[in-house]
Design a protein around this motif. Structure first.
Motif, PDB file in Angstrom:
ATOM      1  N   ARG A  72       9.177  42.698  26.774  1.00  0.00           N
ATOM      2  CA  ARG A  72      10.021  41.669  26.199  1.00  0.00           C
ATOM      3  C   ARG A  72      11.280  41.537  27.034  1.00  0.00           C
ATOM      4  N   VAL A  73      11.568  40.334  27.429  1.00  0.00           N
ATOM      5  CA  VAL A  73      12.746  40.104  28.251  1.00  0.00           C
ATOM      6  C   VAL A  73      13.606  39.062  27.561  1.00  0.00           C
ATOM      7  N   GLU A  74      14.878  39.307  27.567  1.00  0.00           N
ATOM      8  CA  GLU A  74      15.761  38.321  26.947  1.00  0.00           C
ATOM      9  C   GLU A  74      15.783  37.057  27.791  1.00  0.00           C
ATOM     10  N   ALA A  75      15.866  35.919  27.091  1.00  0.00           N
ATOM     11  CA  ALA A  75      15.771  34.632  27.784  1.00  0.00           C
ATOM     12  C   ALA A  75      16.879  34.466  28.825  1.00  0.00           C
ATOM     13  N   HIS A  76      18.059  34.965  28.511  1.00  0.00           N
ATOM     14  CA  HIS A  76      19.152  34.709  29.466  1.00  0.00           C
ATOM     15  C   HIS A  76      18.965  35.461  30.772  1.00  0.00           C
ATOM     16  N   ARG A  77      18.166  36.533  30.725  1.00  0.00           N
ATOM     17  CA  ARG A  77      17.869  37.228  31.985  1.00  0.00           C
ATOM     18  C   ARG A  77      17.007  36.349  32.876  1.00  0.00           C
ATOM     19  N   LEU A  78      16.081  35.645  32.232  1.00  0.00           N
ATOM     20  CA  LEU A  78      15.231  34.730  32.996  1.00  0.00           C
ATOM     21  C   LEU A  78      16.073  33.600  33.575  1.00  0.00           C
ATOM     22  N   ASP A  79      17.017  33.127  32.782  1.00  0.00           N
ATOM     23  CA  ASP A  79      17.897  32.065  33.268  1.00  0.00           C
ATOM     24  C   ASP A  79      18.652  32.524  34.500  1.00  0.00           C
ATOM     25  N   LYS A  80      19.108  33.755  34.427  1.00  0.00           N
ATOM     26  CA  LYS A  80      19.877  34.294  35.541  1.00  0.00           C
ATOM     27  C   LYS A  80      18.996  34.353  36.786  1.00  0.00           C
ATOM     28  N   MET A  81      17.768  34.790  36.584  1.00  0.00           N
ATOM     29  CA  MET A  81      16.844  34.886  37.698  1.00  0.00           C
ATOM     30  C   MET A  81      16.598  33.521  38.311  1.00  0.00           C
ATOM     31  N   MET A  82      16.429  32.544  37.407  1.00  0.00           N
ATOM     32  CA  MET A  82      16.183  31.178  37.845  1.00  0.00           C
ATOM     33  C   MET A  82      17.341  30.691  38.705  1.00  0.00           C
ATOM     34  N   ASN A  83      18.528  31.011  38.245  1.00  0.00           N
ATOM     35  CA  ASN A  83      19.720  30.631  38.971  1.00  0.00           C
ATOM     36  C   ASN A  83      19.749  31.242  40.359  1.00  0.00           C
ATOM     37  N   LEU A  84      19.373  32.513  40.422  1.00  0.00           N
ATOM     38  CA  LEU A  84      19.367  33.210  41.702  1.00  0.00           C
ATOM     39  C   LEU A  84      18.346  32.599  42.641  1.00  0.00           C
ATOM     40  N   VAL A  85      17.197  32.230  42.095  1.00  0.00           N
ATOM     41  CA  VAL A  85      16.186  31.580  42.927  1.00  0.00           C
ATOM     42  C   VAL A  85      16.771  30.281  43.488  1.00  0.00           C
ATOM     43  N   GLY A  86      17.527  29.585  42.650  1.00  0.00           N
ATOM     44  CA  GLY A  86      18.187  28.363  43.097  1.00  0.00           C
ATOM     45  C   GLY A  86      19.112  28.621  44.275  1.00  0.00           C
ATOM     46  N   GLU A  87      19.882  29.686  44.151  1.00  0.00           N
ATOM     47  CA  GLU A  87      20.787  30.037  45.236  1.00  0.00           C
ATOM     48  C   GLU A  87      20.006  30.319  46.515  1.00  0.00           C
ATOM     49  N   LEU A  88      18.870  30.970  46.341  1.00  0.00           N
ATOM     50  CA  LEU A  88      18.022  31.270  47.501  1.00  0.00           C
ATOM     51  C   LEU A  88      17.603  29.990  48.205  1.00  0.00           C
ATOM     52  N   VAL A  89      17.238  28.982  47.405  1.00  0.00           N
ATOM     53  CA  VAL A  89      16.796  27.726  47.984  1.00  0.00           C
ATOM     54  C   VAL A  89      17.919  27.104  48.809  1.00  0.00           C
ATOM     55  N   ILE A  90      19.118  27.114  48.226  1.00  0.00           N
ATOM     56  CA  ILE A  90      20.256  26.546  48.950  1.00  0.00           C
ATOM     57  C   ILE A  90      20.493  27.305  50.263  1.00  0.00           C
ATOM     58  N   ASN A  91      20.409  28.614  50.133  1.00  0.00           N
ATOM     59  CA  ASN A  91      20.637  29.442  51.299  1.00  0.00           C
ATOM     60  C   ASN A  91      19.649  29.195  52.409  1.00  0.00           C
ATOM     61  N   ARG A  92      18.416  28.972  52.010  1.00  0.00           N
ATOM     62  CA  ARG A  92      17.383  28.731  53.003  1.00  0.00           C
ATOM     63  C   ARG A  92      17.689  27.423  53.741  1.00  0.00           C
ATOM     64  N   THR A  93      18.127  26.394  52.983  1.00  0.00           N
ATOM     65  CA  THR A  93      18.459  25.128  53.605  1.00  0.00           C
ATOM     66  C   THR A  93      19.596  25.315  54.606  1.00  0.00           C
ATOM     67  N   THR A  94      20.581  26.129  54.208  1.00  0.00           N
ATOM     68  CA  THR A  94      21.678  26.410  55.130  1.00  0.00           C
ATOM     69  C   THR A  94      21.144  27.060  56.398  1.00  0.00           C
ATOM     70  N   LEU A  95      20.288  28.044  56.201  1.00  0.00           N
ATOM     71  CA  LEU A  95      19.715  28.755  57.347  1.00  0.00           C
ATOM     72  C   LEU A  95      18.999  27.804  58.291  1.00  0.00           C
ATOM     73  N   ILE A  96      18.255  26.870  57.715  1.00  0.00           N
ATOM     74  CA  ILE A  96      17.514  25.924  58.538  1.00  0.00           C
ATOM     75  C   ILE A  96      18.489  25.109  59.391  1.00  0.00           C
ATOM     76  N   GLN A  97      19.567  24.671  58.733  1.00  0.00           N
ATOM     77  CA  GLN A  97      20.535  23.864  59.480  1.00  0.00           C
ATOM     78  C   GLN A  97      21.228  24.661  60.568  1.00  0.00           C
ATOM     79  N   VAL A  98      21.590  25.892  60.217  1.00  0.00           N
ATOM     80  CA  VAL A  98      22.265  26.748  61.210  1.00  0.00           C
ATOM     81  C   VAL A  98      21.336  27.035  62.378  1.00  0.00           C
TER      82      VAL A  98
END
Lengths: 119, 651
Positions: free
Chosen positions: B251-277
């Motif tokens: 059992r996992v609290e929903a807000h932990r999943l939200d946090k994870m989702m957010n982190l995945v989002g950050e990863l996506v942004i970071n990858r785009t930055t990496l591509i540009q760099v």
């Protein structure tokens, strides 16, 4: 002295049934009423020891009638008679102060027992 | 239990929610015995008890009942919070969890007798321990007793007058429903002598026998129907069988999943930055690595999403039964067709759309579908049809409820609205048919001539709309008199990440969710036509309004001024790029200076003042760190539609 019973029921057939059962066991039926209003009048007039009260009746139902009778005499001994499936009404009647209940179709032993218990 | 199979899913998911509440609050409880926390926990335990006894999971209901009891005592300050009690609660929550899991897997879970005892011991205040604790009485009624539950009521009333009823077996709820054979057990805390109690009970009609139970003796459940089933309380060792299955669930609290989702989002942004760099380096290795990284992020994102997704079946499953029941009550013949029940959406949304849907379906049954007689007269099939469908479309979930009933009449709606004072006569005269239909969502309007107990109390549709809007969704209605009505709910997937197209208009970068884009075209300004001064283009014989983004957002549009001049002679001849957005069946064309490219974007919700800007659904952070608004196709398309409509009407 044998207990005096007032029978309240809107159908003559049911009154007769009950009367037969009750008198057969040595109680006396002092009166019969056909509806709730009638019952209150008869109660005032006859001062019975026990009332058998049908629930569903025209003009005034058994619940209202009970309230009226208990107002006149808070110690009135009332047995409600109900058909199957009137559970909620029976509970309401008990809450209001009915002493016991019997269920139609009447089982002679159960009727007599109920009357015995509260007399 | 068999008939309740359909509700099992709902039961378990809801039960887990309550369990979640219990476990969350148990933690806080230890720190402070706040009354509100106690009240919350009490409610959760109470709901769980009710649910489980209804579905027939007696052991769960037994345990929650005792918990409820203890909580009540804490709440009424009969007991004070101790670490021991807090520990007990944790144990209960764990135990309940295991019970739930076992039960869900179809295995039999037993309530831990020893835990129950410790619980009931804990709920006895020290002073009371001297009093006779928990006198157990087994009350047996005569065979064939009519109205057993009323007898039981009389018995329990007498007992209540003599002490405190601690527990009944089967639970009181079952006794009320006559789910017992001839006997039940009552545990009562009383100062009366046991013989005194027995003699008073015996005096009640139809009571055959009352016998005391010595506490060590384990009560035996006797339920109607499954008498031979070895009673769950009988497990002397009393431990829950912790089978191999139990570990399958975490059992996992929903807000932990939200946090994870957010982190995945950050990863996506970071990858785009990496591509540009990395672009200027032109390294094949780097490109390959980035691509691999992209795939991993994608998989990660999907897994997190999946954890939150549940099929809408959970909600839909209750409807066939409901429709059947309602249509019987109303004397109507109705067939319910369900489509797309495997469509998945976010769990938190699923929980909230159930009530609005119930309301809409009731409306369909009550007002939409006509009586068989009426239908025959209208030369329609006697059996009405209600279709319930869910599907994924353009980044949204659409749920449609349509019936082939009598439909609605916009003029009639207006009349009712005037009569009820929802709008004035003057306002009504200005409404188009479509706008008149929107009146159904206004508070205080019910078109039912007669209020029935199914629907039509004049509250409801406005509530339905606000529930959907709170979820960032919307609802619309289409109807054709005599042919039926369709309500369409649009809900976001709550996908925090979408595929978007970056476009440049007047030096501003906007992001458009790729699902909303129908096509991008290049056209000559010559093809622009006007309806009442509003520019439109004709694409494959379809009239599409043109919308200037800067104008929409209240700025001046240098490029666009020319288009809107009424005199077509003065429009400079040139090619323009248009992006055609689609929402539902409607479209709008937006002039764009440059298409920058497609990429994954992370939706960040806008807070405060920016939240309610029409046309903007959110914002995203681009690879270079800039913030770009995400366009809300629905609002834009709707705007365009209104303008063309006006033009066509007044022509």
């Amino acid at each position: 002295m044998s207990k005096r019973v007032l029978i309240v029921d809107d159908t003559a057939f049911m009154r007769m049934m009950l009367k037969t059962i009750i008198t057969g066991k040595g109680y006396s039926v002092v009166g019969e009423a056909e509806d709730g209003l009638d019952a209150i009048e008869k109660y005032k007039e006859l001062k019975p020891d026990i009332v058998t009260m049908d629930i569903t009746m025209p003009r005034m139902d058994g619940i209202e009638s009970m309230k009226g009778i208990l107002e006149i005499d808070p110690n009135a001994k009332i047995i409600v008679c109900s058909a199957m499936g009137q559970k909620a009404l029976v509970i309401e009647a008990l809450r209001l102060g009915a002493k016991d209940f019997i269920v139609k179709p009447f089982d002679a032993d159960r009727v007599v027992e109920a009357i015995n218990r509260i007399s | 239990m068999g008939g309740q199979e359909e509700y099992r899913g709902l039961f378990f998911s809801e039960a887990r929610e309550y369990l979640q509440i219990l476990s969350n609050y148990a933690l806080q409880l230890e720190k402070n015995g706040d009354k509100e926390i106690l009240a919350e926990m009490f409610r959760a335990a109470h709901s769980l008890k009710g649910m489980s006894s209804t579905i027939g999971f007696h052991d769960i209901s037994l345990l929650t009942h005792v918990m409820e009891d203890l909580l009540e005592k804490l709440r009424s300050e009969e007991l004070t919070m101790t670490t021991e009690i807090a520990d007990l609660f944790f144990e209960c929550v764990e135990h309940l969890e295991a019970l739930l899991t076992l039960t869900e897997l179809g295995e039999e879970g037993y309530v831990d007798e020893e835990l129950l005892q410790r619980l009931s011991m804990a709920s006895n205040t020290p002073e009371e321990k001297d009093i006779k604790v928990h006198t157990g009485l087994k009350v047996t009624l005569k065979p064939n007793t009519p109205m057993k539950s009323v007898r039981a009521y009389m018995i329990l009333s007498v007992l209540e007058g003599m002490g405190d009823i601690k527990e009944c077996v089967p639970p009181i709820h079952d006794i009320e429903e006559e789910r017992f054979d001839t006997s039940f057990i009552v545990y009562i805390q009383t100062e009366f002598d046991i013989d005194e109690i027995i003699s008073r009970l015996i005096a009640i009609g139809d009571v055959e026998n009352v016998e005391p139970i010595i506490h060590e003796e384990i009560p035996v459940l006797t339920t109607n129907g499954d008498k031979d089933k070895k009673e769950s309380l009988n497990s002397r060792n009393g431990t829950v069988k912790r089978g191999r299955h139990v570990e399958k669930f975490v059992r996992v609290e929903a807000h932990r999943l939200d946090k994870m989702m957010n982190l995945v989002g950050e990863l996506v942004i970071n990858r785009t930055t990496l591509i540009q760099v990395g672009k200027p380096l032109a390294s094949r290795e780097l490109e390959g690595a980035l691509e691999e990284l992209g795939r991993i992020i994608q998989t990660l994102q999907n897994s997190v999403m999946e954890m939150r997704m549940v099929p809408i079946k959970q909600v839909f499953d209750q409807f066939p039964r409901m429709v059947r029941k309602l249509s019987n009550e109303k004397g109507k013949k109705i067939e319910l067709v369900i489509e797309g029940e495997t469509t998945e959406l976010d769990r938190s949304i699923v929980n909230q759309i159930s009530d609005p849907m119930v309301h809409l379906i009731r409306n369909s049954v009550d007002h939409g579908i006509e009586s068989p007689q009426e239908r025959r007269n209208a030369k329609k099939d006697e059996t009405g049809l209600i279709t319930l469908s869910a599907c994924h479309e353009g980044g949204y979930i659409f749920i449609r409820i349509s019936d082939n009933g009598r439909g609605m009449n916009p003029i009639h709606l207006k009349e009712v609205a005037i009569k009820k004072g929802v709008i004035t006569k003057e306002e009504a005269s200005r409404l188009t048919d479509e706008e008149s239909l929107e009146l159904v969502f206004r508070a205080g309007l019910s078109t039912a001539e007669e209020v029935t107990d199914i629907s039509g109390r004049g509250v409801g549709m406005d509530v339905v709309r606000s529930v959907l809007e709170a979820l960032n969704g919307s609802i619309s209605v289409k109807t054709k008199e005599g042919q039926g009505t369709t309500f369409e709910m649009r809900l976001p997937l709550t996908l925090a990440i979408v595929e978007g197209l970056l476009v440049k208009v007047d030096d501003n970068i906007y992001v458009v969710p790729i699902e909303s884009i129908r096509e991008n075209i290049v056209m000559s300004t010559q093809t622009i036509k006007r309806i009442q001064g509003n520019p439109v283009i004709l694409v494959r014989n379809e009239l599409i309004p043109i919308l200037s983004l800067p104008r929409f957002f209240g700025e001046e549009d240098k490029n666009f001024t020319a288009f809107s001049e009424t005199d077509s002679e003065h429009v400079p001849l040139k090619e323009i790029s248009l992006m055609i957005l689609e929402s539902g069946s409607k479209k709008v064309a937006i002039p764009v200076d440059e298409f920058i490219g497609q990429q994954e974007i992370v939706i960040k919700s806008l807070g405060g003042l920016l939240r309610d800007i029409p046309g903007i659904a959110g914002a995203t952070i681009l690879g270079d760190g800039h913030v770009a608004p995400i366009l809300d196709a629905n609002t834009l398309v709707h705007w365009g539609d209104l303008h063309v409509q006006e033009g066509v009407d007044s022509r």
